[in-house]
Design an enzyme around this catalytic site. Structure first.
Site, short mmCIF file in Angstrom:
data_model
loop_
_atom_site.label_atom_id
_atom_site.label_comp_id
_atom_site.label_asym_id
_atom_site.label_seq_id
_atom_site.Cartn_x
_atom_site.Cartn_y
_atom_site.Cartn_z
N HIS A 180 -10.34 -4.22 9.63
CA HIS A 180 -10.94 -4.09 8.30
C HIS A 180 -12.26 -3.31 8.35
CE1 HIS A 180 -8.12 -7.30 7.36
NE2 HIS A 180 -8.44 -7.24 6.08
N GLU A 196 0.80 -1.22 0.00
CA GLU A 196 0.00 0.00 0.00
C GLU A 196 0.84 1.27 0.00
OE1 GLU A 196 -2.80 -3.18 1.35
OE2 GLU A 196 -0.73 -2.63 1.86
#
Length: 730
Positions: free
Chosen positions: A525, A455
């Protein structure tokens, strides 16, 4: 006993050393040009240290004295279109790139006056380091944030290794352009241990990008020795590990560096992909300021003397004198010329008073410009067809929210060739993990780019692409929690770039991510990213609650010259709403809220999936609430006109958000409402928000952490009691 065999690296790993013939081949003219630039950079750095000692440099003065050979050697053979990025110790590279850009043919400093463009380069560079308005970044960047895009200087960077992903993005753009230009990103051996650097090495190798990772190995990260940082002290081994050809050179010898650079350029310009150069060199002073490192006890004076005897000025002047291209008298005259230049520039920026220098007051930036350039002015959206759903004249039909996501991206990529998508698993699974990129990889295979799990690397790369302005990346983060993995690139780099570099650096990037609260994916998440992103300057944030709004807001995001976070929600993906059957070319303005239900009892502010949940709760309670869908959530995008008109009518405000109490968007919103509208409130701002803990995997625990219609209904009734509404007070 097992059989063993020695494995060989997939890429070349070599040490390069110049021969006498190489010096002869360099030629007198080019050698003198390099030497003059070397002297000018040295004089500049010495002047910086002198000004620092006089208290005229606010903040650190990371001197590159001793390391100039690496900059001059690598930049002298560059073309104007080649790009460089540097670290906190980057004055020498910035100046070398500017000099190479302005003085490609080499003027004769002994026979000609210093060209005005060179004087301007030096003045603007020194002014920036001093934090003054005439600087390249208007004094906002200072010593560690120098950018001059015209010359190909992408920007120096205060975060160790932080600028490397951006440089990788610049290389991606250069490769796609087919220009043959290359990118050099400079960082120290300490930066070689940063995760985003390794992610960038891998991406550059994977995608065969024309970038040189140039490691200035000066042996110390501040005072920590290289042996204390890593077991394998040959930093060039990092390139070989990723299949990248790597070279090791004496960085105190400008020609050695140049030879390695020329070899690297041959590889990159011929399509061979990235290269790594490790230059062994030495900074003569401490991490910052003008004291030697021995004064702090982590180097010996003997070591410093040994390295000073290898000063790149001595190395180069010795070779030039040996060939009769330079003599002591000319050398001394060059030193005087460069020092006189620095004295003239310093006199333009300072006054003498009582034999002390002071910065000229007129050169300080105007504090009224403090926030200017934090974001663009959205003039790029002027003249676009802004059409709300009730004003749409074409045919509308029900469509799933997630299908609107893929349809608008299909349309925009069909119409705009500069748009590309990047993220994990976006090319398969029939449109990624949720179908949001459905059909894109089949139609645009070279513009839908799947990434490794990296990322920081791919977000930073996208930022680098955006900063060049040629292409517009749309990055998908599979879950918003992953933004914390890429936090430096998203917040320190992408978000701050425009303002930090003077307010003129567009950052046209869209970041898509989804809220997955309630899906059982647990604490890591399930974040609502609004409360995180709103705290960082530069970002615009939109959170559409209907398919129609998604299309209009995404179209605007894809025109905006600022980075835009587009928040989606898994609860909305399968929900249906009206959307155009054919016309996907309309826009919705950034910074305009929507009244979903008019009312007079109280004002409810909410966004994303909570809009529908709030509508259901209001219907069940019978409260005459005005529901405002914020749509734009960033500080500059809040529609205070709509909010203010409503609360002046109701005198009561309730904020509804689904996520946790920590990192809450509502807390920031409530604070701002109290500041702006305190006199119109009959009651403190009320909030309905989740618990303090992040969601758990257990279904019952997870349900207790977030807000849904039942919680909103209970909260609404309590608010009516708190404000003594007649219907709810016995």
């Amino acid at each position: 006993m097992p059989k063993t065999r020695t494995l060989k690296p997939a890429a070349a790993w070599q040490e390069i050393e110049p021969s006498e013939k190489d010096w002869d081949n360099l030629g007198k003219s080019e050698a003198l040009r390099m030497y003059h630039h070397l002297r000018l950079v040295r004089a500049f750095e010495e002047q910086v240290l002198e000004l620092d000692a006089q208290g005229l440099i606010h903040g650190p003065a990371h001197s590159s004295i001793g390391q100039e050979g690496g900059a001059i050697g690598s930049i002298s053979p560059m073309r104007p279109g080649d790009q460089v990025s540097g670290s906190h110790r980057g004055h020498h590279q910035f100046l070398a790139k500017g000099l190479n850009y302005l003085d490609a043919d080499g003027y004769d400093p002994l026979a000609e006056a210093t060209p005005q463009v060179i004087e301007e380069l030096v003045l603007k560079s020194l002014a920036e380091i001093m934090g003054l308005a005439p600087g390249f970044c208007k004094g906002r960047g200072g010593s560690m944030h120098l950018r001059w895009s015209e010359a190909g200087a992408l920007g120096t960077n205060a975060i160790v290794g932080g600028g490397v992903p951006f440089a990788t993005g610049a290389a991606w753009s250069k490769k796609r352009d087919g220009s043959g230009d290359v990118v050099f990103t400079y960082f120290g051996e300490g930066g070689a241990h940063i995760g985003s650097v390794h992610e960038s090495l891998n991406l550059a190798a994977l995608w065969n990008l024309p970038i040189c990772f140039f490691v200035e190995n000066n042996g110390f990260a501040v005072s920590t020795t290289l042996a204390e940082q890593t077991r394998e002290t040959r930093i060039s081994s990092r390139g070989v590990a990723y299949g990248i050809p790597s070279f090791r050179v004496d960085g105190m010898n400008p020609l050695a560096v140049r030879l390695a650079t020329e070899r690297a350029m041959e590889i990159m310009r011929s399509g061979g992909g990235p290269v790594l150069i490790e230059a062994m060199l030495y900074r003569f002073y401490h991490h910052g300021g003008g004291l030697p490192a021995s004064a702090f006890g982590y180097r010996s004076k003997d070591e410093e003397t040994e390295w000073r005897n290898r000063d790149p000025l001595l190395v180069m002047s010795g070779e030039l004198k040996a060939r009769g291209w330079l003599d002591n008298a000319v050398d001394a005259e060059l030193a005087v010329i460069t020092q006189d230049l620095m004295n003239r520039i310093t006199n333009e920026l300072t006054d003498r008073q009582d034999n002390q220098r002071q910065i000229k007051p007129s050169l300080w930036p105007d504090t009224a410009t403090r926030d200017e350039g934090l974001r663009g002015n959205l003039s790029e959206l002027d003249g676009r067809p802004h059409i709300e759903q009730e004003d749409f004249e074409g045919e509308l039909a029900p469509i799933r929210f997630v299908d609107a996501v893929s349809k608008v991206m299909n349309r925009r990529m069909e119409m705009e060739e500069d748009i590309f998508c990047m993220g994990e698993d976006i090319h398969r699974l029939k449109g990624g993990t949720n179908g949001a990129t459905k059909g894109l990889s089949e139609r645009f295979p070279d513009r839908v780019i799947p990434t490794p799990i990296a990322e920081a690397g791919f977000c930073g790369l996208a930022g680098g692409v955006a900063s060049l302005g040629r292409y517009r990346p749309v990055v998908e983060l599979m879950y918003p929690d992953f933004s914390l993995v890429a936090a430096d690139q998203l917040f320190n780099q992408i978000g701050k770039a425009r303002h930090m570099f003077g307010g003129d650096t567009d950052m046209p990037l869209v970041l898509r991510t989804k809220i997955a609260i309630g899906t059982g994916y647990g604490s890591q998440h399930s974040m609502d990213p609004a409360g995180l992103f709103v705290n960082w300057p530069g970002w615009r944030i939109v959170a559409p609650s209907t398919p129609y709004d998604y299309v209009g807001l995404m179209n605007s995001a894809l025109v905006c010259r600022d980075p835009v976070l587009v928040i989606e929600h898994v609860d909305l993906y399968s929900e249906k709403g009206l959307c155009p059957v054919e016309n996907y070319d309309f826009f919705l303005p950034l910074g305009k809220a929507k009244i979903r239900r008019p009312g007079s009892d109280l004002t409810i502010l909410t966004y994303s999936s909570m809009v529908q949940e709030t509508q259901r709760a209001v219907q069940n309670t019978g409260i005459d609430a005005e529901i405002i869908d914020l749509r734009s959530l960033d500080r500059a995008g809040l529609d205070w006109e709509t909010i203010g008109t409503s609360l002046r009518k109701t005198n009561t405000v309730l904020i509804v958000e689904q996520g946790s109490l920590t990192c809450s968007y509502g807390a920031i919103l409530a604070d701002e409402i109290h500041k702006r509208f305190f006199d119109f409130l009959d009651h403190p701002v009320e909030r309905i928000v989740g618990g303090e803990a992040s969601p758990s995997v257990s279904k019952v625990l997870e349900r207790s952490t977030y807000v849904c219609a039942e919680d909103i209904e209970l909260g609404l009734r309590q608010v009516m009691i708190n404000v003594s509404h007649p219907r709810f007070v016995a």
